[in-house]
Design a protein around this motif. Structure first.
Motif, PDB file in Angstrom:
ATOM      1  N   TYR A  90       0.829  -1.208   0.000  1.00  0.00           N
ATOM      2  CA  TYR A  90       0.000   0.000   0.000  1.00  0.00           C
ATOM      3  C   TYR A  90       0.863   1.258   0.000  1.00  0.00           C
ATOM      4  N   ASN A  91       0.573   2.150  -0.897  1.00  0.00           N
ATOM      5  CA  ASN A  91       1.192   3.468  -0.848  1.00  0.00           C
ATOM      6  C   ASN A  91       0.693   4.200   0.394  1.00  0.00           C
ATOM      7  N   GLY A  92       1.604   4.838   1.089  1.00  0.00           N
ATOM      8  CA  GLY A  92       1.223   5.576   2.291  1.00  0.00           C
ATOM      9  C   GLY A  92       1.626   4.911   3.577  1.00  0.00           C
ATOM     10  N   LEU A  93       2.175   3.685   3.512  1.00  0.00           N
ATOM     11  CA  LEU A  93       2.638   2.983   4.707  1.00  0.00           C
ATOM     12  C   LEU A  93       4.146   2.800   4.632  1.00  0.00           C
ATOM     13  N   GLU A  94       4.793   2.881   5.784  1.00  0.00           N
ATOM     14  CA  GLU A  94       6.243   2.767   5.815  1.00  0.00           C
ATOM     15  C   GLU A  94       6.679   2.226   7.175  1.00  0.00           C
ATOM     16  N   VAL A  95       7.651   1.317   7.161  1.00  0.00           N
ATOM     17  CA  VAL A  95       8.260   0.807   8.381  1.00  0.00           C
ATOM     18  C   VAL A  95       9.606   1.516   8.538  1.00  0.00           C
ATOM     19  N   VAL A  96       9.794   2.186   9.680  1.00  0.00           N
ATOM     20  CA  VAL A  96      10.971   3.044   9.862  1.00  0.00           C
ATOM     21  C   VAL A  96      11.648   2.711  11.186  1.00  0.00           C
ATOM     22  N   ASN A  97      12.843   3.234  11.340  1.00  0.00           N
ATOM     23  CA  ASN A  97      13.560   3.085  12.599  1.00  0.00           C
ATOM     24  C   ASN A  97      12.951   3.979  13.666  1.00  0.00           C
ATOM     25  N   GLY A  98      13.037   3.518  14.913  1.00  0.00           N
ATOM     26  CA  GLY A  98      12.520   4.296  16.026  1.00  0.00           C
ATOM     27  C   GLY A  98      11.030   4.102  16.220  1.00  0.00           C
ATOM     28  N   PHE A  99      10.441   5.030  16.972  1.00  0.00           N
ATOM     29  CA  PHE A  99       9.023   4.942  17.312  1.00  0.00           C
ATOM     30  C   PHE A  99       8.334   6.225  16.864  1.00  0.00           C
ATOM     31  N   PRO A 100       7.997   6.307  15.581  1.00  0.00           N
ATOM     32  CA  PRO A 100       7.505   7.565  15.011  1.00  0.00           C
ATOM     33  C   PRO A 100       6.094   7.904  15.481  1.00  0.00           C
ATOM     34  N   SER A 101       5.738   9.180  15.327  1.00  0.00           N
ATOM     35  CA  SER A 101       4.387   9.643  15.635  1.00  0.00           C
ATOM     36  C   SER A 101       3.641  10.069  14.385  1.00  0.00           C
ATOM     37  N   THR A 102       4.256   9.887  13.241  1.00  0.00           N
ATOM     38  CA  THR A 102       3.632  10.261  11.961  1.00  0.00           C
ATOM     39  C   THR A 102       2.687   9.162  11.500  1.00  0.00           C
ATOM     40  N   VAL A 103       1.455   9.540  11.145  1.00  0.00           N
ATOM     41  CA  VAL A 103       0.485   8.565  10.645  1.00  0.00           C
ATOM     42  C   VAL A 103       1.017   7.942   9.356  1.00  0.00           C
ATOM     43  N   GLY A 104       0.943   6.645   9.270  1.00  0.00           N
ATOM     44  CA  GLY A 104       1.447   5.907   8.119  1.00  0.00           C
ATOM     45  C   GLY A 104       2.774   5.236   8.385  1.00  0.00           C
ATOM     46  N   GLN A 105       3.382   5.543   9.537  1.00  0.00           N
ATOM     47  CA  GLN A 105       4.682   4.967   9.857  1.00  0.00           C
ATOM     48  C   GLN A 105       4.594   4.050  11.067  1.00  0.00           C
ATOM     49  N   LEU A 106       5.374   2.955  11.010  1.00  0.00           N
ATOM     50  CA  LEU A 106       5.437   1.985  12.102  1.00  0.00           C
ATOM     51  C   LEU A 106       6.898   1.676  12.390  1.00  0.00           C
ATOM     52  N   GLY A 107       7.250   1.514  13.629  1.00  0.00           N
ATOM     53  CA  GLY A 107       8.605   1.128  14.024  1.00  0.00           C
ATOM     54  C   GLY A 107       8.575  -0.173  14.799  1.00  0.00           C
TER      55      GLY A 107
END
Length: 653
Positions: free
Chosen positions: A499-516
């Motif tokens: 899905y466009n709009g989802l991203e797995v990133v480092n850390g514990f983000p607060s941006t909607v669409g991101q998961l750590g």
């Protein structure tokens, strides 16, 4: 003004008392987690048909905006010998004539109203109004007055002096009850009994059972007890049928008599021990032909019947995994378009496969329940689902359907909805099966809400404990073996590509669409490789959605997109297992700590894992014996040649 007040008040009460239907009693909040909520309406005459009337509930909260949240059609119902009709949940006793779900009536400040109208006149979110209004009760649970609702209903001259009635603080044992003059008081609830104690006395019968769960082949004693002794022989019948459970599943009498002057009788029901794998079932004890003043105190009493003919799978659970027994059902050439690609081009080609709008399907959120019952089936018991974080089986029948989550399972979004920015819609409430689906594409982010590749059966309480924590913040319940970690890592990494709009990133983000946390999830993926349970799951979800999780079929793809091989060209696994499985042999097996591999003709990387997926060591095999300095037990050997992977189980004595 004082001279006019008395006559005016008399006029209002006289008008109210002339109403054909009134709200006689309300219990919107009770100590039992709202398992005994009800509304009781009263007619001027006995046995009055409520055809053409509706009951509408209004939400007085700021977000509710004094608009409707529930409409109940009263057509087809009739008030009783005392002119009463109880609309309530199964915990109400005596039992309601019109049954509704538990915990559905909201606490105040709210309103409930009777209209002579069609249910279609009040779609969800309709502002409260007085058109075709018959009666209304504005109530609260020690909340401030909702002046908006009061003003709306005061526009009706019949309710010009209406006030808001307090049921009591949260968890109150009281109900709001109507006096005969139209005023209200609070007292202990009295469903199906007139509030002033008058009227025809009823004699409720209570059903009690010897067990709430029995095995096939066992017996169940059911006892029926009336509140007072009957004054003549009371003959009645019961039914036990419920969905697949029917008269072929039991023997015993369902026609009973409470003798004159007595207050109880019982029957013994014997469950048939057949050889059919029907799954666990639920029998439901229901009265068929009670006649007032005899009424049910409780009804539709459920008893679980445990099927002893469950099946087991040849592969293991995630805490006792097996490898190589379940093969991928991917179509021939499914991943061919990835060969030779890297970086953005590799990501895009992979998305083009798993989000292909001409092929891939999206099911409803309700359909996911049926998918999980298949895909998350416990390999050790076909009547259960396997719970992702608590690492145990749970009966499929224990799906959470009420506010109580104790001992229940539900659907866990491994990528939390609040973090992903997706949610369900009204159509998601319909389970319409595998052949009814939405077309979907990479931009269809809403469909992530019901994508079964990233949804798991989970203990409902543990699901609540996880909440919307990122992985790394959440590592599982106390004492976990971590058998779920690679599985959830591959699930959320799949979502980023799908899905466009989802991203797995480092850390514990607060941006909607991101998961750590990406680093944590990569570690989980590497240390908990795909097993037979996960491959079987991938195959079953594919049947519904017509797409696969590529990181189960081709786990090394993770390294080329997020890990150690980013920037390198990908060349897909060439079915290494099929090529070498017939002639590859690890010997001796069982081993005393040394082993050799027959059938390899080139240098090979070897990883040693514990049975629960933890990486212990890696080796480089050149044809000589390898010494493993480990304790006795069962281990997994993972052979890697480039992108080609093969696994074998090794026993150390």
């Amino acid at each position: 003004m004082k001279l006019l007040f008395g006559p005016l008040l008399f006029f209002v009460f006289s008008t109210l008392s002339a109403q054909v239907l009134v709200i006689n009693e309300l219990d919107s909040d009770n100590p039992s987690t709202d398992t005994a909520e009800f509304v009781e309406i009263k007619s001027q005459t006995q046995n009055f048909s409520t055809d053409g009337y509706i009951l509408v509930f209004f939400n007085g909260s700021t977000s509710g905006n004094d608009s409707s949240y529930l409409v109940i059609d009263l057509s087809g119902y009739t008030t009783d010998n005392n002119g009463l009709l109880v609309i309530g949940s199964a915990g109400v006793g005596p039992f309601p004539q019109l049954l509704i779900s538990e915990n559905i009536i909201q606490n105040g400040a709210d309103a409930v109203a009777i209209y002579q109208d069609s249910p279609t006149a009040f779609p969800e979110g309709t502002m409260a109004n007085i058109t075709n209004l018959i009666d209304v009760l504005i109530y609260d649970t020690s909340d401030p007055d909702d002046l908006g609702l009061i003003d709306i209903f005061n526009d009706d001259p019949n309710f010009a002096s209406i006030t808001q009635i307090n049921e009591g603080s949260s968890g109150s044992v009281n109900s709001i009850q109507r006096n005969n003059d139209g005023s209200y008081f609070t007292a202990t609830p009295t469903p199906r009994r007139l509030n002033d104690g008058s009227g025809t006395p009823i004699n409720p019968i209570t059903v009690s059972v010897s067990d709430t769960q029995i095995d096939e082949g066992a017996s169940l004693e059911i006892t029926f007890t009336s509140e007072v002794n009957v004054t003549s022989d009371l003959n009645f019948d019961i039914a036990l049928n419920n969905f697949g459970f029917n008269t072929s599943d039991y023997t015993g009498s369902t026609s009973l008599t409470i003798a004159n002057g007595q207050n109880s009788t019982s029957t013994t029901i014997s469950l048939v021990d057949d050889t059919d794998d029907e799954g666990d079932e639920v029998l439901e004890i229901s009265f068929i032909n009670l006649i007032e003043p005899i009424v049910p105190f409780n009804n539709k009493v459920e008893v679980r019947v445990v099927d002893n003919d469950f099946t087991t799978a040849p592969w293991g659970t995630p805490v006792n995994p097996t490898f190589g027994q379940v093969t991928s059902t991917q179509p021939t050439g499914y991943y061919d378009s990835l060969d030779g690609l890297s970086d953005v081009a590799l990501r895009q080609a992979l998305q083009d496969i798993i989000a292909d709008p001409s092929t891939v399907r999206a099911q409803t959120y309700a359909d996911v329940i049926d998918i999980l019952k298949e895909a998350d089936q416990n390999p050790e018991n076909s009547n259960e689902v396997w719970l992702v974080y608590s690492e145990e089986g749970r009966a499929k029948l224990d799906l959470q359907t009420t506010s109580s989550n104790t001992g229940k399972w539900n659907r866990e979004h491994t990528f939390p909805r609040s973090l992903g920015g997706f949610n369900d819609i009204e159509d998601d409430e319909i389970a319409d099966g595998i052949n009814v689906f939405w077309e979907t594409k990479a931009d269809s982010l809403r469909h992530a809400n019901s994508d079964a590749h990233a949804l798991r059966a989970a203990d409902a309480a543990e699901n609540s404990s996880r909440g919307n924590q990122h992985y790394g913040e959440y590592i599982g319940p106390s004492g976990t073996l971590g058998s779920f970690r690679g599985d959830v890592a591959r699930g959320v990494l799949y979502l980023e590509i799908r899905y466009n709009g989802l991203e797995v990133v480092n850390g514990f983000p607060s941006t909607v669409g991101q998961l750590g946390d990406l680093a944590t999830l990569l570690d989980w993926h590497r240390n908990d490789p795909p097993d037979d349970y996960e491959m079987n799951r991938n195959n079953l979800v594919y049947i519904w959605q017509l797409n696969r999780n590529p990181f189960i079929d081709q786990p090394d793809l993770v390294e080329y997109i997020w890990g150690n091989n980013v920037g390198e060209n990908w060349d897909q696994t060439l079915s290494f297992e099929e090529v070498i499985s017939d002639h590859l042999k690890i010997f001796p097996n069982p081993s005393n700590g040394y082993f050799q591999i027959k059938g390899l003709n080139k240098e090979t990387q070897i990883d040693l894992y514990t049975i629960d997926g933890k990486l212990l060591n890696d080796y480089y095999y050149t044809g000589n014996y390898i010494e493993l300095k480990v304790s006795s037990g069962v281990y997994i050997i993972k052979l890697k040649q480039g992108n080609r992977i093969f696994t074998k189980k090794l026993i150390i004595n």
